[in-house]
Design a protein around this motif. Sequence first.
Motif, PDB file in Angstrom:
ATOM      1  N   ALA A  20       7.129  -3.432  -2.952  1.00 50.88           N
ATOM      2  CA  ALA A  20       6.993  -2.775  -4.249  1.00 50.88           C
ATOM      3  C   ALA A  20       8.236  -1.940  -4.556  1.00 50.88           C
ATOM      4  O   ALA A  20       8.770  -1.992  -5.678  1.00 50.88           O
ATOM      5  N   ARG A  21       8.700  -1.194  -3.574  1.00 54.65           N
ATOM      6  CA  ARG A  21       9.895  -0.369  -3.782  1.00 54.65           C
ATOM      7  C   ARG A  21      11.101  -1.228  -4.137  1.00 54.65           C
ATOM      8  O   ARG A  21      11.867  -0.897  -5.053  1.00 54.65           O
ATOM      9  N   GLU A  22      11.275  -2.333  -3.433  1.00 49.48           N
ATOM     10  CA  GLU A  22      12.420  -3.218  -3.694  1.00 49.48           C
ATOM     11  C   GLU A  22      12.400  -3.767  -5.115  1.00 49.48           C
ATOM     12  O   GLU A  22      13.454  -4.014  -5.711  1.00 49.48           O
ATOM     13  N   ARG A  23      11.220  -3.937  -5.668  1.00 51.53           N
ATOM     14  CA  ARG A  23      11.077  -4.528  -6.992  1.00 51.53           C
ATOM     15  C   ARG A  23      10.948  -3.482  -8.101  1.00 51.53           C
ATOM     16  O   ARG A  23      10.753  -3.827  -9.263  1.00 51.53           O
ATOM     17  N   GLY A  24      11.029  -2.223  -7.729  1.00 49.05           N
ATOM     18  CA  GLY A  24      10.962  -1.157  -8.723  1.00 49.05           C
ATOM     19  C   GLY A  24       9.571  -0.824  -9.196  1.00 49.05           C
ATOM     20  O   GLY A  24       9.404  -0.186 -10.248  1.00 49.05           O
ATOM     21  N   ILE A  25       8.544  -1.240  -8.437  1.00 50.25           N
ATOM     22  CA  ILE A  25       7.159  -0.912  -8.789  1.00 50.25           C
ATOM     23  C   ILE A  25       6.819   0.462  -8.234  1.00 50.25           C
ATOM     24  O   ILE A  25       6.994   0.718  -7.038  1.00 50.25           O
ATOM     25  N   PRO A  26       6.335   1.386  -9.071  1.00 53.86           N
ATOM     26  CA  PRO A  26       5.985   2.720  -8.568  1.00 53.86           C
ATOM     27  C   PRO A  26       4.885   2.651  -7.508  1.00 53.86           C
ATOM     28  O   PRO A  26       3.926   1.884  -7.645  1.00 53.86           O
ATOM     29  N   ALA A  50      -8.058 -10.219  -9.453  1.00 51.18           N
ATOM     30  CA  ALA A  50      -7.490 -10.997  -8.356  1.00 51.18           C
ATOM     31  C   ALA A  50      -7.683 -10.260  -7.041  1.00 51.18           C
ATOM     32  O   ALA A  50      -7.641  -9.026  -6.990  1.00 51.18           O
ATOM     33  N   VAL A  51      -7.895 -11.044  -5.984  1.00 49.47           N
ATOM     34  CA  VAL A  51      -7.885 -10.549  -4.605  1.00 49.47           C
ATOM     35  C   VAL A  51      -6.835 -11.378  -3.886  1.00 49.47           C
ATOM     36  O   VAL A  51      -7.049 -12.562  -3.606  1.00 49.47           O
ATOM     37  N   LEU A  52      -5.680 -10.771  -3.620  1.00 49.39           N
ATOM     38  CA  LEU A  52      -4.540 -11.489  -3.063  1.00 49.39           C
ATOM     39  C   LEU A  52      -4.130 -10.884  -1.726  1.00 49.39           C
ATOM     40  O   LEU A  52      -4.500  -9.756  -1.409  1.00 49.39           O
ATOM     41  N   GLU A  53      -3.354 -11.638  -0.962  1.00 49.87           N
ATOM     42  CA  GLU A  53      -2.700 -11.098   0.212  1.00 49.87           C
ATOM     43  C   GLU A  53      -1.307 -10.607  -0.177  1.00 49.87           C
ATOM     44  O   GLU A  53      -0.821 -10.874  -1.275  1.00 49.87           O
ATOM     45  N   VAL A  54      -0.669  -9.870   0.719  1.00 50.71           N
ATOM     46  CA  VAL A  54       0.615  -9.239   0.397  1.00 50.71           C
ATOM     47  C   VAL A  54       1.630 -10.268  -0.080  1.00 50.71           C
ATOM     48  O   VAL A  54       2.266 -10.102  -1.128  1.00 50.71           O
ATOM     49  N   ALA A  55       1.802 -11.348   0.669  1.00 52.83           N
ATOM     50  CA  ALA A  55       2.807 -12.348   0.314  1.00 52.83           C
ATOM     51  C   ALA A  55       2.521 -12.974  -1.041  1.00 52.83           C
ATOM     52  O   ALA A  55       3.445 -13.245  -1.828  1.00 52.83           O
ATOM     53  N   GLU A  56       1.255 -13.206  -1.335  1.00 53.67           N
ATOM     54  CA  GLU A  56       0.879 -13.796  -2.624  1.00 53.67           C
ATOM     55  C   GLU A  56       1.189 -12.847  -3.777  1.00 53.67           C
ATOM     56  O   GLU A  56       1.704 -13.266  -4.829  1.00 53.67           O
ATOM     57  N   PHE A  57       0.884 -11.583  -3.586  1.00 54.63           N
ATOM     58  CA  PHE A  57       1.177 -10.609  -4.639  1.00 54.63           C
ATOM     59  C   PHE A  57       2.669 -10.524  -4.905  1.00 54.63           C
ATOM     60  O   PHE A  57       3.109 -10.575  -6.062  1.00 54.63           O
ATOM     61  N   LEU A  58       3.475 -10.416  -3.872  1.00 58.37           N
ATOM     62  CA  LEU A  58       4.916 -10.284  -4.069  1.00 58.37           C
ATOM     63  C   LEU A  58       5.498 -11.559  -4.689  1.00 58.37           C
ATOM     64  O   LEU A  58       6.406 -11.491  -5.528  1.00 58.37           O
ATOM     65  N   ALA A  59       4.953 -12.726  -4.309  1.00 54.32           N
ATOM     66  CA  ALA A  59       5.406 -13.978  -4.935  1.00 54.32           C
ATOM     67  C   ALA A  59       5.038 -14.008  -6.405  1.00 54.32           C
ATOM     68  O   ALA A  59       5.812 -14.495  -7.242  1.00 54.32           O
ATOM     69  N   ALA A  60       3.867 -13.496  -6.748  1.00 51.27           N
ATOM     70  CA  ALA A  60       3.453 -13.453  -8.146  1.00 51.27           C
ATOM     71  C   ALA A  60       4.351 -12.526  -8.954  1.00 51.27           C
ATOM     72  O   ALA A  60       4.709 -12.817 -10.098  1.00 51.27           O
ATOM     73  N   VAL A  61       4.735 -11.392  -8.366  1.00 47.44           N
ATOM     74  CA  VAL A  61       5.664 -10.480  -9.043  1.00 47.44           C
ATOM     75  C   VAL A  61       7.000 -11.176  -9.277  1.00 47.44           C
ATOM     76  O   VAL A  61       7.580 -11.109 -10.375  1.00 47.44           O
TER      77      VAL A  61
END
Length: 355
Positions: A71-77, A212-223
Amino acid sequence: MNPQPNSPSSRATYLPKGESAVSYPLQTTALLVIDPVNDFLSEGGAGWELTKSTVELHDVVGNLKKLIAGARERGIPVLFGPMAYTKDDYATHQLQRRSGINRIMFEKKMFLAGSWGADFHPDLQPLGDEVVLLPHKTCDVFTTDLPAQLQRLGTTHLVIAGMAANLCCESTGRRAVEEGYDVTYISNAIGAESMPAYEAAVLVNFPLLSNAVLEVAEFLAAVDAAAPSALAAQPGDRVFGSDHLEIGTIGHVVAGDDDTEGHLHVSSGLIFHTDTYIPLDAVAKRSGTDVFINVPKIVVGTMPWSQPPTPAGRRAKSGPPAQEAGALYGSRSPSALERPVGTTDGSPPASAGAE
């Protein structure tokens, strides 16, 4: 009496209602990490014997670390929502008498203000410029300054991780949905006080109380996908329910016209024995080549779309216009709309008009 624009029946909304994206807009997405503290996540913590089975099984600390870094790398608070209890909470306000979980936390001396147990896990420390919320005192983080912080950030999409699945995560997610947020739970960055509690929350309740109920990798891929519209779904993509159970593979993406609304055509197969026609606005998220819709397969069993969606079908599902609804509940409307405030039978208060 019909509901007025500012009546209770007109307040419900979906904050991202003007968006067509099936991803997470960087400028309006926030990550909330609930109770990432030693009492839950560290050996020797006051609650560790309760939580260690799910925390270790799902590598919750490791996945939280990846999620926060991503999240930090992508600028998400990233917002942190911990708990802390003082003598005043128990001696004056008697919170230990308020609920079962309050009693357990009191007896186990959990989250005592200023203690090691109430401090953040060493791998999950907030940065100096990140928001650390006021403490929540039972389960709902919306009882803190969270609403003001989300409003300040312009958040419409709230991503929830941390502890505990069936308590603070679920309670906060429920409230977020009621407030109109697009809610996502990160299942492998969430733990609970037992396996049954985790499974009930993640497999049954979260899919009904989120998009949605996602895993970490899925969420970051969606972002990272930053899909521009619902039509980002493609033939060959796999479709999953909000409970992460597979529905099938997209055969065609059909654009809408005067007679048929846009939809995904999933052909019959091993999972469902009839074709399924999923309206585009049921598509909640896309991660890689996986598409997630906001219907949990485990709950409904059979998908509710055996025919292509039509404008007439949507009108039938939408109900009447508010001004034509009459009594909202068939035989009655809400008492607040039937009777003036301060009366019990609809007549003016006794003091009304008195000189």
